[in-house]
Write a protein that holds these residues in place. Structure first.
Motif, short mmCIF file in Angstrom:
data_model
loop_
_atom_site.label_atom_id
_atom_site.label_comp_id
_atom_site.label_asym_id
_atom_site.label_seq_id
_atom_site.Cartn_x
_atom_site.Cartn_y
_atom_site.Cartn_z
N ASN A 5 0.89 -1.14 -0.07
CA ASN A 5 -0.01 0.00 -0.09
C ASN A 5 0.95 1.22 0.15
O ASN A 5 0.32 2.15 0.68
N GLY A 6 1.91 1.20 -0.74
CA GLY A 6 2.79 2.42 -0.87
C GLY A 6 3.84 2.67 0.19
O GLY A 6 4.49 3.50 0.51
N GLU A 303 9.28 19.79 4.30
CA GLU A 303 9.40 20.06 3.11
C GLU A 303 10.60 19.16 2.38
O GLU A 303 10.73 19.09 1.02
N ASN A 304 11.58 18.95 2.94
CA ASN A 304 12.62 18.22 2.45
C ASN A 304 12.37 16.73 2.09
O ASN A 304 13.26 16.00 1.36
N LEU A 305 11.36 15.97 2.50
CA LEU A 305 11.28 14.54 2.75
C LEU A 305 11.14 14.09 1.11
O LEU A 305 11.55 12.72 0.98
N PHE A 306 10.62 14.64 0.30
CA PHE A 306 10.50 13.91 -1.20
C PHE A 306 11.51 15.00 -2.24
O PHE A 306 11.31 15.08 -3.28
N MET A 307 12.45 16.01 -1.53
CA MET A 307 13.13 16.56 -2.31
C MET A 307 14.70 16.30 -2.32
O MET A 307 15.15 15.96 -1.47
N SER A 327 5.62 6.21 -0.18
CA SER A 327 5.26 6.91 -1.45
C SER A 327 4.96 8.56 -0.92
O SER A 327 4.08 8.46 -0.15
N ALA A 328 5.22 9.18 -1.89
CA ALA A 328 4.69 10.63 -1.56
C ALA A 328 3.37 10.78 -1.68
O ALA A 328 2.86 11.69 -1.21
N ASP A 329 2.64 9.99 -2.79
CA ASP A 329 1.30 9.93 -2.86
C ASP A 329 0.36 9.68 -1.49
O ASP A 329 -0.77 10.15 -1.46
N LEU A 330 1.07 9.03 -0.59
CA LEU A 330 0.37 8.55 0.67
C LEU A 330 0.08 9.84 1.42
O LEU A 330 -0.89 10.19 2.19
N VAL A 331 1.00 10.87 1.43
CA VAL A 331 0.63 12.05 2.20
C VAL A 331 0.72 13.31 1.05
O VAL A 331 0.44 14.54 1.61
N GLY A 332 0.23 13.28 -0.24
CA GLY A 332 -0.22 14.26 -1.00
C GLY A 332 1.01 14.89 -1.31
O GLY A 332 0.78 16.16 -1.28
#
Length: 399
Positions: A5-6, A303-307, A327-332
């Protein structure tokens, strides 16, 4: 690696000798106290309008109960409570008060149907308030009975419960139930317990009061253990977790609802009653209203988590599970490459493609060197405009 599930977490989490059994695998429910305990952060003042906006966002997040405040504190708190109560939210709206008749009367005046009623229980807190245990129990019983006689649902909140002698705490809980309290809160007021102690105490309270009484856990983060303690409380049978958005609150803050929700789902397979795709939006709203910045590396909402700036990591950017645990999708959230001192050749290639810029291998090397120089000079990241400017200079060198 476990992929589910991501979430891309370690297989070790599922080993039987690692993962203890949870009392229940039912969805954990959340009681948000951002508007009361969260506002107790030093220097934070939320207007009634801001509180209403946050309450609506919390409702959209899926929070089951929203503590709309402590109305007797001020006219603004009472107005915020009135606005939130009239907003037609799906979440239950709860009020907070001490075991004092005047606090209950103010909640009644505002039409509150659910109240969290607190009293100190530990020896040190009773001393600080100038109360004996018997006096505190009497006040609690009178306030609870008074509220219940007027149709208010009551949860009993034991201030500094985790530093209260067990027999004394048991007597406070029994006293509250006898007076009509329907739910109980295990409270780690100053973050004085580790997760093992919290699990022990929640199991102990469950043994005292039986399986039918809903139990909450309310923890603080003074040792950085609030999320771990909340997970331990759920393992021991707590159905409700109290906390705040961004973990805001007094001292080191409260348990962070987003962190707790992600940990329960991602590491323990326990479902949560939250729409975590909205957590970053709600986090930003609360952050702006409170006027407090967050660490960019903060779990779940930073802000750094997916950068990614590092070139070594950018080379793996096309495989998210190689460099991220969920996945970044899980937290928008959106994933992106940023440029600076630590960039590599893959960083340049990805950014150029993102901006629709064609570069030869030789040009990429020249651009990379210029990007690194500017990153050092700025001691920060480059903007897309600065990157384009570097590319233009490479394409059109001054003769």
């Amino acid at each position: 690696m476990e992929t589910q599930n991501g979430f891309w977490t370690s297989d070790l989490n599922r080993r039987p000798e690692v993962r203890k059994d949870f009392v229940s695998r039912q969805a954990v429910k959340f009681y948000d106290t951002t508007l009361r305990d969260g506002e107790q952060s030093v220097g934070v003042v939320l207007t009634p309008g801001q509180k209403l906006e946050i309450a609506r966002a919390l409702d959209g997040l899926g929070v089951g109960r929203i503590e709309a405040g402590f109305p007797r504190v001020s006219a603004d708190d009472a107005e915020a409570f009135r606005l939130i109560s009239a907003a037609g939210l799906r979440a239950e709206v709860w009020g907070f008060g001490r075991a004092v008749k005047a606090d209950i009367d103010e909640l009644l005046r505002l039409g509150s149907r659910s109240a969290m009623i607190e009293t100190p229980t530990s020896a040190i807190k009773l001393k600080a308030y100038g109360l004996t245990a018997d006096e505190a129990k009497r006040r609690a019983a009178e306030a609870i009975a008074y509220a219940r006689e007027r149709g208010v649902k009551v949860a009993f909140f034991t201030v500094d419960g985790t530093r209260t002698e067990l027999e004394t705490l048991r007597d406070f809980y029994r006293n509250a139930l006898d007076a009509g309290a329907e739910e109980l809160v295990v409270v780690d007021t100053i973050g004085a317990c580790g997760p093992e102690a919290v699990e022990f105490l929640v199991r102990q309270v469950r043994e005292w009061v039986g399986p039918q009484v809903p139990l909450h856990f309310h923890g603080h983060n003074d040792f950085g253990m609030a999320t771990a303690c909340a997970v331990a409380a759920v393992r021991a049978g707590a159905e409700w977790i109290q906390g705040t958005i961004n973990g805001m609150g007094e001292r080191a803050g409260n348990g962070d609802l987003g962190e707790i929700g992600m940990a329960l789902e991602g590491l323990y397979g326990v479902p949560v009653a939250l729409n975590l795709k909205k957590i970053r939006t709600v986090s930003a709203l609360v952050r702006q209203a409170a006027g407090h910045p967050l660490e960019p590396w903060k779990p779940v909402v930073g802000e750094n988590l997916f950068m990614r700036e590092s070139g070594a990591v950018a080379s793996q950017f096309h495989i998210p599970e190689a460099i991220e645990p969920f996945s970044a999708d899980l937290v928008g959230a959106s994933r992106k490459i940023v440029l600076g001192k630590k960039s590599g050749i893959d960083s340049i290639a990805i950014k150029a493609k993102e901006l629709g810029i064609a570069l030869t291998a030789e040009q990429q090397q020249t651009v990379l060197a210029a990007v690194k120089r500017l990153g050092v000079e700025k001691r920060g990241l480059l903007t897309d405009a600065e990157f384009r400017s570097i590319v233009e200079r490479v394409d059109n060198p001054i003769s």
